[in-house]
Each structure stands twice: as C-alpha cells, then as structure tokens.
Design a protein around this motif. Structure first.
Motif, PDB file in Angstrom:
ATOM      1  N   ASN A 143      18.771  -0.246  29.387  1.00 13.20           N
ATOM      2  CA  ASN A 143      17.823  -1.363  29.337  1.00 13.20           C
ATOM      3  C   ASN A 143      16.849  -1.214  28.168  1.00 13.20           C
ATOM      4  OD1 ASN A 143      18.948  -2.414  31.697  1.00 13.20           O
ATOM      5  ND2 ASN A 143      17.550  -1.262  33.002  1.00 13.20           N
ATOM      6  N   ALA A 144      16.480   0.014  27.847  1.00 10.54           N
ATOM      7  CA  ALA A 144      15.556   0.271  26.752  1.00 10.54           C
ATOM      8  C   ALA A 144      16.339   0.535  25.475  1.00 10.54           C
ATOM      9  CB  ALA A 144      14.665   1.466  27.079  1.00 10.54           C
ATOM     10  N   ALA A 145      15.984  -0.190  24.418  1.00 15.95           N
ATOM     11  CA  ALA A 145      16.654   0.006  23.134  1.00 15.95           C
ATOM     12  C   ALA A 145      16.065   1.182  22.378  1.00 15.95           C
ATOM     13  CB  ALA A 145      16.546  -1.260  22.286  1.00 15.95           C
ATOM     14  N   ILE A 146      14.758   1.426  22.584  1.00 14.42           N
ATOM     15  CA  ILE A 146      14.053   2.462  21.828  1.00 14.42           C
ATOM     16  C   ILE A 146      13.301   3.350  22.802  1.00 14.42           C
ATOM     17  CG2 ILE A 146      12.329   2.901  20.048  1.00 14.42           C
ATOM     18  CD1 ILE A 146      12.935   0.017  19.015  1.00 14.42           C
ATOM     19  N   ILE A 147      13.533   4.652  22.720  1.00 14.38           N
ATOM     20  CA  ILE A 147      12.880   5.619  23.592  1.00 14.38           C
ATOM     21  C   ILE A 147      12.066   6.556  22.721  1.00 14.38           C
ATOM     22  CG2 ILE A 147      13.220   7.486  25.264  1.00 14.38           C
ATOM     23  CD1 ILE A 147      16.020   4.980  24.668  1.00 14.38           C
ATOM     24  N   ILE A 148      10.769   6.646  22.983  1.00 18.08           N
ATOM     25  CA  ILE A 148       9.881   7.498  22.195  1.00 18.08           C
ATOM     26  C   ILE A 148       9.249   8.534  23.120  1.00 18.08           C
ATOM     27  CG2 ILE A 148       7.869   7.571  20.678  1.00 18.08           C
ATOM     28  CD1 ILE A 148       8.400   4.687  19.946  1.00 18.08           C
ATOM     29  N   GLY A 149       9.290   9.788  22.725  1.00 21.79           N
ATOM     30  CA  GLY A 149       8.724  10.816  23.590  1.00 21.79           C
ATOM     31  C   GLY A 149       8.425  12.099  22.855  1.00 21.79           C
ATOM     32  N   THR A 150       7.883  13.049  23.587  1.00 20.68           N
ATOM     33  CA  THR A 150       7.613  14.371  23.045  1.00 20.68           C
ATOM     34  C   THR A 150       8.809  15.278  23.319  1.00 20.68           C
ATOM     35  OG1 THR A 150       6.338  14.757  25.073  1.00 20.68           O
ATOM     36  CG2 THR A 150       5.098  14.194  23.099  1.00 20.68           C
ATOM     37  N   ARG A 151       8.611  16.579  23.173  1.00 18.98           N
ATOM     38  CA  ARG A 151       9.709  17.558  23.168  1.00 18.98           C
ATOM     39  C   ARG A 151      10.763  17.354  24.252  1.00 18.98           C
ATOM     40  NH1 ARG A 151       6.911  22.794  23.589  1.00 18.98           N
ATOM     41  NH2 ARG A 151       6.819  22.362  25.826  1.00 18.98           N
ATOM     42  N   SER A 152      10.350  17.246  25.503  1.00 18.56           N
ATOM     43  CA  SER A 152      11.320  17.207  26.605  1.00 18.56           C
ATOM     44  C   SER A 152      12.136  15.916  26.626  1.00 18.56           C
ATOM     45  CB  SER A 152      10.601  17.386  27.944  1.00 18.56           C
ATOM     46  OG  SER A 152       9.683  16.335  28.166  1.00 18.56           O
TER      47      SER A 152
END
Length: 221
Positions: A143-152
C-alpha cells in the motif's frame, strides 16, 4: 493520527496524551491517507552531474547494482534522490529510504512527500506499537510506495521492491552494536543483490569502506 502529527512535530507525544486526557482531542487508531497539508513542490531542474547520476541509477532498474553518490553538503543529493524515487514509483515499485537519525527523518519525509504524490510511511522507534505495525503492514502489503525509517527499517518487507536509498551512508548509527549486531548499510547492499534492485548510498563524506568498494568496482561512483 499521532503518526501524521509526529511527522511534523518532534516530541509531541506527551502533550498529545495530556490533551487526550482532558478530552480536548480524540485518539484514533484508524489508518489515514497521507497528509493533505503538504502541497506538491514544482519539479527542480537537475544540473548535468545530477542528471547523469540519476540516469545511471534509473537505468539500473531490475539489476543489483550499488551506487555511491558523493556530493558535498548543498550539492543537491536530495534532488537526485527525488528524481530516482519518482521514476521508480512510476513503475509501480516501492522505495525504502534510511535516514541515520529520528531528528532528520521528518525533514526527509516532508521533502519527499511534498515532491511526490504517493503514500509515504515512516518507521522509527518514537512511534507507538500501533503506528509501527500499520506502517509495517502498509509496506508489506504494497500500500505504501515510499517507506522512510531509521536503522531497523532495513528489515521491513516490501511487496514490490524497486530501490533502496541509504542517506548519510557513512553514519555510525547504521551499525547496531548490541544484541543482534549488524550494519544496515551492508544489509541494504545484500537485499539489493537478493531482490535484484539498485541500492543508492549517499554522503558528503563517504565511508572508507564504500570508497574502497568503488576502487574494487563493487560499487559505482
């Protein structure tokens, strides 16, 4: 939702809970569409070096190449990211982006969400369990085209992987030193090989490991 507000304001969870206890706000676990407050930015015209960098990565779609984007601060690395992300999501592929610190994540989210009209989800330790689960499910289900996150976030499953970006790839926070020890940057490179997708490492001060891999022609500069 709390996640929507958290993407704009840092450290707002305690004030929100206090307002909720006073009955001034309503807490909801319903997943919402991305924030309408972010107006799309006009397209930025890339210079020749930015265009060439973008062209090489875009041309590597479906191939397990790793690229090192070496550019001083202010040279427009984010503009290059956005151009490559835009072309990747046009092909109905997902993009996973890692940022070294929670504090930098909202800036990156706002830049990308205001430039690309696609659903963006965020994954980091400041989210509640419900918010992290919803973002994880959106990534896994496509569902999400773009996933932004930190290390994990490097462990997040993707239904249609198309590109992985590691911003500030030299940052030591990408290495987890306790418990399960790993380097998110190195995991990204391996995921790129397994999924046959390009991986883009960006930095104004590239790590010696990455520069050495460029010399060995494992990475492309």
């Amino acid at each position: 939702s709390t996640m929507e507000i958290e993407s704009h304001l840092l450290h707002c969870r305690s004030p929100l809970l206090a307002l909720h206890e006073k009955g001034l706000v309503i807490k909801s676990d319903t997943a919402l569409a991305k924030s309408p407050l972010l107006a799309n930015r006009p397209l930025v015209e890339l210079n020749s070096e930015q265009s060439e960098a973008s062209r090489q990565v875009i041309g590597s779609a479906g191939i397990s190449n790793t690229f090192l984007l070496d550019g001083v601060t202010g040279s427009g690395k984010t503009e290059v990211y956005i151009e490559i992300i835009r072309e990747t999501v046009k092909r109905d592929k997902q993009v996973l982006i890692l940022s070294p610190e929670i504090g930098l994540t909202p800036q990156l989210v706002n830049r990308i969400a205001s430039s690309i009209d696609e659903q963006v989800v965020v994954l980091h330790s400041a989210l509640s369990s419900t918010e992290r689960l919803q973002a994880w499910l959106d990534a896994r289900n496509g569902n999400a085209a773009i996933i932004i996150g930190t290390r994990s976030a490097i462990w997040t499953p993707l239904k249609r992987p198309g590109l992985i970006i590691i911003d500030e790839e030299h940052d030591l926070s990408y290495k987890q030193q306790d418990g399960l020890r790993y380097s998110a940057r190195d995991i990204a490179v391996m995921r790129g090989k397994l999924s046959k997708i390009p991986v883009l490492l960006g930095s104004a001060t590239p790590s010696l490991e990455s520069l050495h891999n460029v010399e060995l022609r494992k990475f492309r500069l």
